[in-house]
Enzyme design. Structure first.
Site: not given
Ligand code: TNX
Length: 799
Positions: A223, A298, A363
Site C-alpha cells: 500500500d 495505493h 480508490e
C-alpha cells in the site's frame, strides 16, 4: 493458540511431543458434563448420554498413510500435552481395522460418505471413545477444533506444564456433531502496510483464525505506506519502499512527509523465505493465504522506490501517515510499468498456492492520467473513452497474465467501473451493490461490506475505546452479517463465495491491539459465515461466548469486552426537566450496577432494573458485573441542570442531519459531548454560523452563559471565531451582553473541547440569542482549504 507460533505444526505432517512434561493422572470422571459451547455453532449437535474421559492411556488412532488426519491428530496431542501435561500416543492403524473403534481411543476415520461435504466432519463422542470422520485435512482439523471446545477452556492454555496440570477432569460430553461450513470463503484481511506486523505475529494470528474455522487469510502486502514483500528483481521495493520516517507520535492524518535527508527508520518486510514459511504454516491449519498486491493505486511506496512507473516521474517518499486522494498511481500509458508489474507477479505467484491473486484496484484518483500524454495516447490507441475505461483496460491486461499463470484475479469493487475483466471475482466493500452486480453477471464475489466487516471501526463507545478510524461496528451488528443479499436469486447467490472481515491498520500498530479489534468480533463473523443460515440466534451465541472468551484468556489472546460496556441512553422530558437514563449492555447481561455521585460502582452498588430518573445535576457511572467482578470498563454520563434545560432553541440555520446531537433539544438537554465528534451529543453546522434563540417563557435573571464547542481539525471541525451572547425582552430587539473571542489556534492535531463562557451581572431577560461565528471555510494549508468548515456544539448552559 499461542503467543509463540507452533513450529511443530508448521511442517503439517509431523508433531513433536514434548518429552519433559510431567505426567499426572487425570482426576477420575465422571463429573457433570460441561456445557456445549462451540463457536461457530455446528450444523447439528445431538447430546447423548454420558461422557468420554481422557486418560493418559488414551490412544489417538489415525488411518495409515493419511497426512490430513495425522496432522490434525498431532495438533490434538500437542494441545493436550501443552495444556494438560498428558502425552498421548498417536498410532497409525490400517484403515480397515478402524471401523471398530476400540475403547478408550480417539479415532480418526476417513469418511465413508460417497459425497462428503468439503471441510466437513462428523464427531461422535461416547463414554467408550471419540471418532472424527472427515474426507479432507480441513475437516479433520475442524473436528479437532470442535473436540477441544468440548473440553474445558484450559486446554487452550500453554501454561500447564510450568504451573501445574489442569485440575478439571478432561471430559467430553457424549455427542454426535455433524458439521460443515455454509461458505467456502471465510476470510480475514490484515493490512501489514499501514503498520508492519512481524512474521511471528502472523503465525499467532493464523492459529487464532484456525480456532474460528476461518480458512482464508488475505495478506494486504502493499500500500502507499509500505511495501512488505521481498522482490528479488527490484530490491529497492524493500530497501526503500518498506521504510518510512517515524511519525508514530502524531495522529495518522497529521503526519508531515519525510524531509530531505531524514532517515526512514520505521517499517519492515517479509523475505520470500518467511513468506514460504507462513504459507506452509497456514496450510497446515487449513488456511489459504491470498496475497494482495495493490494496483494501479495505493502504490506510493513502490513509486518511492521506482518513480519511473508513475505518470509524473516523482520524486516520491513513503508517506508516514494518511494520503488522500490517491493520485500517485502507476502509469498505464507506459509499457515499462507492465513489465515491472509482470516481474513482480512472476515472483509473487509461485510463493502462494492460492487460486486467487488480489490486485486491489480501489480508490484510484485519475487526475494524473487525465494530464499524462502517455495515458492519453494509450486511451486513443485502445479506443477508451474515459479514465475509468483505462483502469478497466489495465485490470483486464493484468488478468490475462494472471490467468495465463493458472490463477484467478480478484479485486475490490472498483474494478467493476469501466467494465469488469472477463474472469475476475469481486470483493464488495462499498456496501453490497458491487457484489450484487457482479453476481448477476455471473462473477464470483466475496462480501466484505464496511457496514458489517470493517473491524477497524469502533466496537463500542469511542469514549472508552482505543482511538480508531471512526465508524461503529458493535459485536451484534457483525453477528447479523448476511453474505447473500436478498436481492439475489438462488442461482445468483451461488456466486457468493463467502465473507471476510478486513482489519485495516492505520490506527493499529501492535499485534495486541489487532487482537483487541478482532476478538470477539471474529467469533461473530465466523458463525455468520460458517453456521447454517437458520441457526443464527444472538441469545444463544452470547451464552456460548463466555466459554469462548475464557478460551481467549487461557490462550493469552487480547480481546475486547466492549459488548459488556454499559450504554447510557438519555431522554430528557422538556416539560418536567427530568432525564431518564436507560442502561443496557449489548450482551444482555443483567448485572448492571451504577452510582450517581461520580464514583465507580462496585459489586455492592445498586442494580439497574428500570430506567433511572434524574432531576438534578449528577454524574452517573455504570458497569456490568458478573460473579461480583467488573467486566470491561466503566461508562459515564454527566447530567447538568440549568435554566435553559429543555427549552428547545429556535435555530436560524438547521443542524446537519448526520450530526443531530440530540435533535431539537440537543443543545439544552443537559448532556455534554466527548472528544468523539460522532458520540451523538454534538450538533454539527456546515459552513453556517450557529444562531440559536432560547425563550425562557418569562424574564429570568441570568448570571452566566456558556456554549460548548469541539475542534477536530482532521475532521474539518473548527472552534467558532467568536461567540456573541445577546438578550431581549420581546424577542425582536436584542442587546449584546458579551462577546467571547476564540483564543485557541485553528491548527494542530489535538482534539479540543472549549467552553465559551461569560459572567453576567444585572441581566434579566426573557430571550437569549447565541451567535457562534463559523470561520467559514477550512484555512489555507488544510486538506479541505477553501471548502466549508464545520461548527460542532454540544450545550448552551444558562445559570
Ligand atoms: C478503504 S477497503 C480502503 C483502505 C482503508 C480503509 C479504511 C479498501 C478497498 N480501501 O485503503 O484502509 O478504507 O477503513
Amino acid at each position: 493458540m499461542k503467543r509463540t507460533p507452533k513450529a511443530a505444526l508448521a511442517a503439517g505432517l509431523f508433531f513433536i511431543l514434548p518429552s519433559c512434561v510431567a505426567i499426572r493422572t487425570v482426576p477420575p470422571a465422571p463429573s457433570p458434563a460441561p456445557e456445549i459451547s462451540v463457536i461457530p455453532k455446528p450444523a447439528s449437535v445431538e447430546r447423548l448420554p454420558g461422557a468420554f474421559a481422557f486418560a493418559r492411556e488414551t490412544k489417538i488412532l489415525v488411518p495409515a498413510g493419511d497426512p490430513g488426519s495425522r496432522g490434525a491428530a498431532g495438533f490434538l496431542a500437542l494441545r493436550l500435552a501443552e495444556a494438560a501435561g498428558i502425552e498421548l500416543a498417536v498410532v497409525e492403524t490400517p484403515p480397515a481395522a478402524a471401523s471398530d473403534a476400540p475403547s478408550g481411543a480417539v479415532l480418526f476415520r476417513l469418511s465413508a460418505d460417497p459425497n462428503p461435504p468439503a471441510e466437513g466432519y462428523l464427531l461422535t463422542a461416547s463414554p467408550a471413545n471419540v471418532t472424527i470422520e472427515a474426507s479432507d485435512a480441513s475437516g479433520f482439523l475442524y473436528g479437532v477444533q470442535t473436540l477441544l471446545q468440548l473440553l474445558p477452556p484450559a486446554v487452550f492454555s500453554d501454561k500447564a506444564p510450568a504451573t501445574g496440570i489442569i485440575q478439571a477432569p478432561l471430559t467430553v460430553p457424549a455427542v454426535r456433531i455433524s458439521d460443515r461450513p455454509r461458505y467456502p470463503w471465510r476470510g480475514l484481511l490484515l493490512d501489514v502496510s499501514r503498520h508492519f506486523f512481524p512474521a511471528d505475529f502472523i503465525k499467532v494470528l493464523l492459529d487464532e483464525l484456525a480456532l474460528h474455522k476461518m480458512n482464508t487469510f488475505q495478506w494486504h502486502l502493499t500500500d502507499d505506506q509500505g511495501w512488505r514483500i521481498e522482490i528479488k528483481k527490484y530490491p529497492r521495493l524493500t530497501e526503500v519502499g518498506a521504510w518510512r520516517v517515524d511519525r508514530e507520535d502524531k495522529p495518522w492524518n497529521a503526519r508531515p512527509p519525510q524531509n530531505e535527508g531524514e532517515p526512514a527508520t520505521y517499517g519492515g518486510f517479509y523475505t520470500q523465505a518467511e513468506v514460504r514459511e507462513i504459507v506452509a504454516y497456514a496450510a497446515a491449519r487449513g488456511i489459504t493465504v491470498v496475497p494482495e498486491i495493490e494496483m494501479p493505486g495505493h502504490c506510493q511506496s513502490a513509486l518511492a522506490a521506482y518513480p519511473q512507473f508513475s505518470c509524473t516521474g516523482g520524486p516520491f517518499t513513503v508517506p508516514p501517515g494518511g494520503v488522500w486522494p490517491i493520485t500517485n498511481v502507476y502509469c498505464p500509458g507506459n509499457e515499462e510499468t507492465f513489465s515491472f508489474i509482470q516481474d513482480v507477479l512472476d515472483e509473487v505467484i509461485p510463493l502462494f498456492p492460492s487460486a486467487y491473486i488480489h490486485i486491489g484496484g480501489d480508490e484510484v484518483d485519475k487526475t494524473n492520467w487525465k494530464k499524462c500524454p502517455k495515458c492519453q495516447a494509450r486511451m486513443a490507441a485502445e479506443g477508451l473513452k474515459t479514465e475509468e475505461e483505462l483502469q478497466s483496460w489495465f485490470v483486464k491486461r493484468i488478468e490475462k497474465s494472471i490467468n495465463a499463470k493458472g490463477k484467478k484475479l480478484i479485486g475490490w469493487d472498483e474494478i467493476l467501473e469501466g467494465g469488469l475483466a472477463p474472469n475476475a471475482a469481486v470483493m464488495s466493500w462499498r456496501g453490497t451493490q458491487g457484489g450484487i452486480t457482479a453476481a448477476r453477471s455471473g462473477h464470483d464475489v466475496v462480501m466484505t461490506p464496511t457496514s458489517h466487516c470493517y473491524f477497524d471501526y469502533y466496537q463500542g463507545a469511542p469514549a472508552v475505546e482505543p482511538l480508531a478510524i471512526g465508524g461503529s461496528l458493535p459485536l451484534r451488528k457483525v453477528y447479523e452479517f448476511e453474505p447473500a443479499p436478498s436481492e439475489l436469486n438462488t442461482g445468483e447467490s451461488a456466486h457468493v463465495l463467502g465473507g471476510q472481515a478486513n482489519l485495516w491498520t492505520e490506527y493499529i500498530s501492535t499485534g495486541s491491539h489487532a487482537e483487541y479489534m478482532l476478538f470477539p468480533r471474529l467469533a461473530a463473523l465466523a458463525e455468520a459465515i460458517w453456521s447454517p443460515r437458520g441457526s443464527r440466534d444472538w441469545k444463544d451465541f452470547t451464552a456460548r461466548l463466555s466459554a469462548q472468551l475464557e478460551r481467549y484468556r487461557r490462550a493469552g489472546m487480547n480481546f475486547a469486552e466492549s459488548a459488556f460496556h454499559v450504554s447510557l441512553a438519555p431522554r430528557l422530558d422538556p416539560k418536567t426537566s427530568t432525564l431518564t437514563l436507560t442502561m443496557s449492555n449489548e450482551i444482555g447481561s443483567p448485572g448492571i450496577r451504577y452510582r450517581t455521585d461520580g464514583r465507580n460502582p462496585d459489586a455492592a452498588s445498586p442494580l439497574s432494573t428500570s430506567p433511572l430518573r434524574l432531576k438534578r445535576t449528577a454524574t452517573v457511572r455504570a458497569g456490568t458485573f458478573i460473579n461480583g467482578l467488573l467486566v470491561g470498563k466503566i461508562s459515564e454520563t454527566r447530567f447538568l441542570t440549568h435554566q435553559a434545560l429543555g427549552r428547545a432553541p429556535k435555530l436560524a440555520k438547521p443542524y446537519q442531519q448526520r450530526y443531530k446531537g440530540g435533535g431539537d433539544i440537543g443543545l439544552v438537554d443537559g448532556l455534554r459531548g466527548s472528544k468523539s465528534h460522532s458520540d451523538g451529543q454534538w450538533q454539527g453546522f456546515e459552513g453556517d454560523d450557529l444562531v440559536a434563540e432560547i425563550d425562557f417563557g418569562r424574564p429570568k435573571k441570568l448570571s452566566a452563559v456558556t456554549a460548548g464547542f469541539l475542534q477536530n481539525i482532521n475532521a474539518w471541525i473548527f472552534l467558532p471565531a467568536s461567540v456573541e451572547f445577546a438578550v431581549s425582552q420581546d424577542g425582536k430587539d436584542f442587546e449584546t451582553v458579551a462577546t467571547v473571542e476564540n483564543d485557541a489556534p485553528a491548527q494542530g492535531p489535538d482534539i479540543v473541547i472549549e467552553d465559551f463562557a461569560a459572567r453576567l451581572t444585572g441581566v434579566k431577560a426573557r430571550y437569549l440569542r447565541v451567535l457562534a461565528k463559523n470561520i467559514g471555510v477550512c484555512p489555507p494549508g488544510h486538506p479541505g482549504a477553501g471548502r466549508k468548515a464545520w461548527i460542532f456544539a454540544d450545550e448552551i448552559i444558562v445559570d
